[in-house]
Design a protein around this motif. Structure first.
Motif, PDB file in Angstrom:
ATOM      1  N   VAL A 151      77.108  13.362 -22.301  1.00 51.63           N
ATOM      2  CA  VAL A 151      77.919  12.153 -22.161  1.00 51.63           C
ATOM      3  C   VAL A 151      77.836  11.314 -23.435  1.00 51.63           C
ATOM      4  O   VAL A 151      78.849  10.812 -23.943  1.00 51.63           O
ATOM      5  CB  VAL A 151      77.450  11.331 -20.949  1.00 51.63           C
ATOM      6  N   LYS A 177      81.401  18.164 -14.526  1.00 46.50           N
ATOM      7  CA  LYS A 177      81.271  17.499 -15.819  1.00 46.50           C
ATOM      8  C   LYS A 177      82.553  16.769 -16.231  1.00 46.50           C
ATOM      9  O   LYS A 177      82.653  16.266 -17.349  1.00 46.50           O
ATOM     10  CB  LYS A 177      80.873  18.512 -16.886  1.00 46.50           C
ATOM     11  N   ARG A 180      82.580  13.223 -17.736  1.00 44.45           N
ATOM     12  CA  ARG A 180      82.118  13.061 -19.114  1.00 44.45           C
ATOM     13  C   ARG A 180      83.277  12.786 -20.081  1.00 44.45           C
ATOM     14  O   ARG A 180      83.065  12.279 -21.173  1.00 44.45           O
ATOM     15  CB  ARG A 180      81.387  14.319 -19.577  1.00 44.45           C
TER      16      ARG A 180
END
Length: 298
Positions: A151, A177, A180
């Protein structure tokens, strides 16, 4: 190293260990099938497809200086993917990904990309030290970026002068994810490639279809998005130009891992060859359909 690459693929390059069976599976299934070990990872899958389609991709990633890493680099070279700019670590093992697929699609997967995350911004050194660019003279070509970076590093990329002039194509590594990518929503040169679930996670909203998801992401500040939805209609949305939609052909699905990466790579190549929005979307859809049908090589 070869001449300047046509595109940089930044993110995961690892070994894919995939178990596939033609039988419908559920939790606890124990069935016959085939197990393969092939170069993979989001950045690598994109790079391999780009190489097959005639481009010269290079990867910026982390690969261990272990036996698995040496094998992986050799395999990349055979596939036409430049690894000379990759960060080779003496103390981090080469990453790997394991998945099980049945006739009913992906059953489960585990991504071990800890070395890529641990390497952090070391993988970006060629973009800063003058090898491929610098803060004063940034890389101005195509970059495919995947969400396996941390991140923090993705947030740094979003604000970094090293990426200010790039045509940045961005894909999450997985739905887990997807969030992110939120810092990259405001990058004026970023195109996001997501599936319907990932679009909903980024926007924190449930969308009925790909067209609605594209509209929703544009409304939240994205410059450009492409949204896929399995065998259903896909969409492309561009700020100021609206959303277009196209549907894939019906095919027999024999594999799913890597389909989104194939879609993204084919779209990039089509645009590089001068295709307009509709033609590029159609080319990407056809390539992904061919891939999941098993007609395109892994």
């Amino acid at each position: 190293m070869s001449a300047t690459p046509d595109i940089l693929c930044i993110g995961s390059v690892l070994w894919d260990i995939i178990g596939r069976s033609a039988i419908v599976m559920r939790q606890g299934s124990d069935v016959p099938g085939r197990i393969t070990r092939l170069p993979g990872g989001v950045a690598m899958n994109i790079a391999m497809t780009l190489a097959r389609l005639g481009l010269r991709p290079a990867v910026l990633t982390a690969v261990g200086r272990d036996a698995a890493g040496d094998e992986l680099v050799a395999a990349c070279d055979r596939l036409g993917v430049e690894t000379g700019f990759a960060y080779r670590s003496d103390d981090l093992p080469t990453d790997q990904y394991m998945a099980v697929e049945g006739a009913n699609g992906l059953i489960a997967a585990v991504a071990d990309a800890h070395s890529l995350e641990a390497a952090g911004d070391k993988i970006l050194r060629p973009l800063a030290d003058g090898t491929l660019g610098s803060a004063g003279d940034p890389w101005r070509g195509l970059i495919a970026l995947d969400g396996n970076l941390t991140v923090q590093l993705l947030a740094e990329v979003a604000a970094s002068p090293l990426f200010a002039g790039a045509d940045l194509r961005v894909a999450p590594a997985s739905p887990g994810k997807a969030e992110r990518l939120v810092p990259l929503m405001g990058h004026p040169g970023a195109t996001l490639y997501v599936n319907l679930e990932e679009a909903g996670l980024i926007a924190r909203e449930v969308f009925a279809d790909a067209g609605a998801a594209a509209e929703g992401l544009l409304a939240r500040g994205a410059a450009r998005v492409l949204v896929t939805d399995g065998g259903r209609a896909c969409a492309e949305g561009t700020r100021g130009a609206g959303v277009i939609v196209d549907a894939p052909p019906k095919v027999m699905v024999t594999r799913v891992t890597g389909a989104g990466d194939t879609f993204m790579a084919a779209h990039i190549v089509a645009e590089r060859r001068g295709a307009d929005r509709r033609a590029a979307l159609a080319a990407a859809i056809r390539a992904a359909a061919t891939y999941v049908s098993g007609e395109m090589p892994s």
